[in-house]
Design a protein around this motif. Structure first.
Motif, short mmCIF file in Angstrom:
data_model
loop_
_atom_site.label_atom_id
_atom_site.label_comp_id
_atom_site.label_asym_id
_atom_site.label_seq_id
_atom_site.Cartn_x
_atom_site.Cartn_y
_atom_site.Cartn_z
N GLN A 76 0.83 -1.20 0.00
CA GLN A 76 0.00 0.00 0.00
C GLN A 76 0.87 1.26 0.00
OE1 GLN A 76 -2.35 -0.41 3.59
NE2 GLN A 76 -4.25 -0.32 2.40
N LEU A 77 1.87 1.27 0.88
CA LEU A 77 2.71 2.45 1.01
C LEU A 77 3.45 2.74 -0.28
CD1 LEU A 77 3.93 4.71 2.70
CD2 LEU A 77 5.62 3.07 3.56
N SER A 78 4.04 1.72 -0.88
CA SER A 78 4.76 1.92 -2.13
C SER A 78 3.82 2.45 -3.21
CB SER A 78 5.42 0.61 -2.58
OG SER A 78 6.18 0.82 -3.74
N ARG A 79 2.65 1.88 -3.29
CA ARG A 79 1.69 2.31 -4.31
C ARG A 79 1.24 3.75 -4.08
NH1 ARG A 79 -1.14 -1.80 -3.85
NH2 ARG A 79 -2.66 -1.08 -2.33
N SER A 80 0.97 4.10 -2.82
CA SER A 80 0.52 5.46 -2.52
C SER A 80 1.63 6.48 -2.76
CB SER A 80 0.03 5.54 -1.07
OG SER A 80 -1.13 4.76 -0.89
N LEU A 81 2.84 6.14 -2.39
CA LEU A 81 3.96 7.04 -2.67
C LEU A 81 4.12 7.26 -4.17
CD1 LEU A 81 6.57 5.70 -0.10
CD2 LEU A 81 5.38 7.89 0.01
N ARG A 82 3.94 6.18 -4.93
CA ARG A 82 4.06 6.29 -6.39
C ARG A 82 2.97 7.20 -6.95
NH1 ARG A 82 4.52 1.33 -7.08
NH2 ARG A 82 2.39 0.80 -7.67
N GLU A 83 1.77 7.13 -6.38
CA GLU A 83 0.67 7.98 -6.85
C GLU A 83 0.93 9.45 -6.53
OE1 GLU A 83 -2.64 6.19 -4.90
OE2 GLU A 83 -2.80 4.53 -6.34
N HIS A 84 1.72 9.72 -5.50
CA HIS A 84 2.05 11.09 -5.11
C HIS A 84 3.43 11.51 -5.60
CE1 HIS A 84 -1.37 11.97 -2.46
NE2 HIS A 84 -1.30 10.71 -2.05
N ALA A 85 4.02 10.74 -6.51
CA ALA A 85 5.41 10.98 -6.90
C ALA A 85 5.63 12.37 -7.47
CB ALA A 85 5.86 9.92 -7.91
N ASP A 86 4.70 12.88 -8.25
CA ASP A 86 4.91 14.20 -8.85
C ASP A 86 4.97 15.29 -7.78
OD1 ASP A 86 5.01 13.12 -11.36
OD2 ASP A 86 2.92 13.56 -11.86
#
Length: 487
Positions: A76-86
């Motif tokens: 979950q954390l990796s996916r959420s961080l990726r979604e906020h990468a910009d």
């Protein structure tokens, strides 16, 4: 600009956002010297609450025993961080002064992906191992080993690669079943606070499992290191501070994992492509303004080609120059602070005192604002000089002559550090032989990249204790228990 630069950050303690009892402190853009905003300023009382929350979460919840939950939460954390990468990218460029190109690698995108890698290590790990039946002292027994979480981890991190280092500690520590108190550097509090906000709002990580305590008070790191409720301290930073962390934990025989400084050698053999090697050495030392512990900062070249190597390296350094970190073409951005710029400039003055000369650079870059220092090549010094032996943490390269492979190895190893290194030569077997003799935790041959979530990273000698990343880094956060029963 990131949404996080439009608001004040908070602490994360026991699953709740919290203001700092010490009020707030400023965080600034090192490229412009402008204040971005403020961060929560924790006190000793806040750190005490965070440690207590982590202790309770480890002792009183199923986190350390629920592997499926841990894997789920880290994914979950990796996916959420990726979604906020910009958004995180813009924040990292602004607060760290990180060149934009580097955020697509080790400053952001790579460490976000690494979190999921550690979830995969935990999911496939052999947590128990059957040793079979034996008859010690004539008593038939079946024995097996069990790997378990250490307990509460105190993570103390620096400012130069905040996401990489924060996540390289959080990922494996959590995957192994530990709870964590993270004390990030006061120069980059928002990078840590932003990750904490995502973790709080977009994952199922239970309260108290991760606590993030920002502060401009370095004494909180010492508090975390010495508290008896903390089972392991994972520290990345200077060797001098690493010694203090070890001393603080010594009374309680606390496990201490240290990733410290470096003064790594870039060895050019006499059969190497001199231009290519010198160009890569120049690019490397300029990356993120030289603010990387594993960057190669001593260039060792054949004595017969020394003058040519000086000319080639100086030309390459001038070509890199300095620039706005927001520009995709910038390699060498600003130093993190005026304090760090003063430190680098003090070493430039020392180089002249020791008899060195500047083939290029040697001072501040000509910019209106920001903490910029010119890419600098220092000539005329020996490996015994302080400038060749001490970590500067700026875009400063010392070039040294060697008299063949044995002499190059001798000079490379003549250092209190042993973190990284590089060898360049046309004869691959010869280059491998030289690399094998260099006493460092990582060595790149002909530009080989050693960084990766699956690859252990750490140093010899005063560059640290233990390894980060890879299975070896994951296992730093585990204890080994042996269980026996009658057969």
């Amino acid at each position: 600009m990131s949404v996080w630069t439009d608001k004040a950050s908070t602490l994360l303690v026991d699953g709740e956002p919290a203001p700092g009892s010490g009020g707030r402190f400023d965080t600034a853009n090192p490229a412009t010297e402008e204040v971005l905003g403020t961060a929560a300023n924790a006190t000793a009382a806040d750190m005490d609450r965070a440690i207590g929350a982590a202790r309770r979460a480890f002792d009183e919840t199923e986190w350390s025993r629920d592997l499926d939950l841990r894997v789920h939460c880290l994914e979950q954390l990796s996916r959420s961080l990726r979604e906020h990468a910009d958004e995180l990218r813009e924040l990292t460029i602004a607060e760290v002064g990180a060149p934009r190109f580097l955020t697509h690698g080790a400053q952001l995108d790579a460490p976000i992906a690494d979190v999921a890698h550690f979830a995969g290590i935990a999911a496939g790990y052999e947590w128990t191992h059957d040793l079979g039946v034996a008859e010690p002292m004539g008593m038939p027994s079946r024995r097996w080993t069990r790997r378990e979480a250490v307990g509460v981890v105190g993570a103390i991190t620096p400012w130069n690669f905040p996401h990489q280092i924060n996540l390289a500690k959080l990922g494996p520590a959590l995957a192994a079943g530990n709870t964590v108190v993270l004390k990030p550097a006061p120069d980059t509090p928002w990078c840590a606070a932003a990750v904490g906000e995502i973790l709080l709002n977009e994952t199922d990580i239970p309260p108290g499992v991760v606590n993030i305590v920002t502060s401009d008070d370095h004494a909180l790191g010492a508090q975390l290191s010495s508290d008896d409720r903390v089972d392991l301290v994972s520290f990345t930073g200077s060797t001098a501070t690493g010694r203090a962390v070890m001393a603080a934990g010594a009374p309680g025989i606390k496990r201490t994992f240290l990733e410290l400084g470096g003064k790594s050698a870039f060895v050019v053999l006499d059969d190497a492509d001199l231009g290519a090697a010198c160009g890569l050495a120049a690019f490397t030392v300029c990356t993120h303004a030289g603010q990387g512990c594993a960057l190669t900062t001593r260039l060792l070249v054949p004595r017969a080609h020394y003058d040519e190597a000086v000319a080639l390296t100086a030309k390459a350094l001038r070509g890199v120059g300095v620039g706005d970190p927001d520009d995709p073409g910038t390699v060498c951005g600003p130093l993190i602070s005026a304090r760090q710029r003063d430190r680098v400039e003090s070493y430039l003055a020392l180089a002249e005192e020791e008899g060195g000369e500047f083939a290029c650079g040697g001072g501040r870059a000509e910019r209106d604002r920001g903490f910029f220092v010119e890419p600098t090549l220092i000539t005329g010094l020996s490996n015994e000089s302080r400038v060749a032996r001490e970590e500067i943490f700026g875009p400063v390269l010392v070039i040294l002559p060697h008299d063949g492979d044995d002499d190059a190895v001798r000079i490379a190893n003549d250092s209190p550090y042993g973190l990284s290194g590089a060898v360049h030569g046309q004869d691959l077997e010869r280059a491998r032989g030289v690399a094998a003799r260099i006493r460092t935790g990582t060595v790149g041959i002909n530009g080989g990249v050693w960084y990766g979530a699956d690859a252990p990273f750490g140093g010899y000698k005063q560059s640290g204790i233990g390894r980060e990343m890879g299975v070896a880094g994951f296992e730093e956060y585990l204890e080994t228990k042996l269980i026996a029963e009658p057969a």
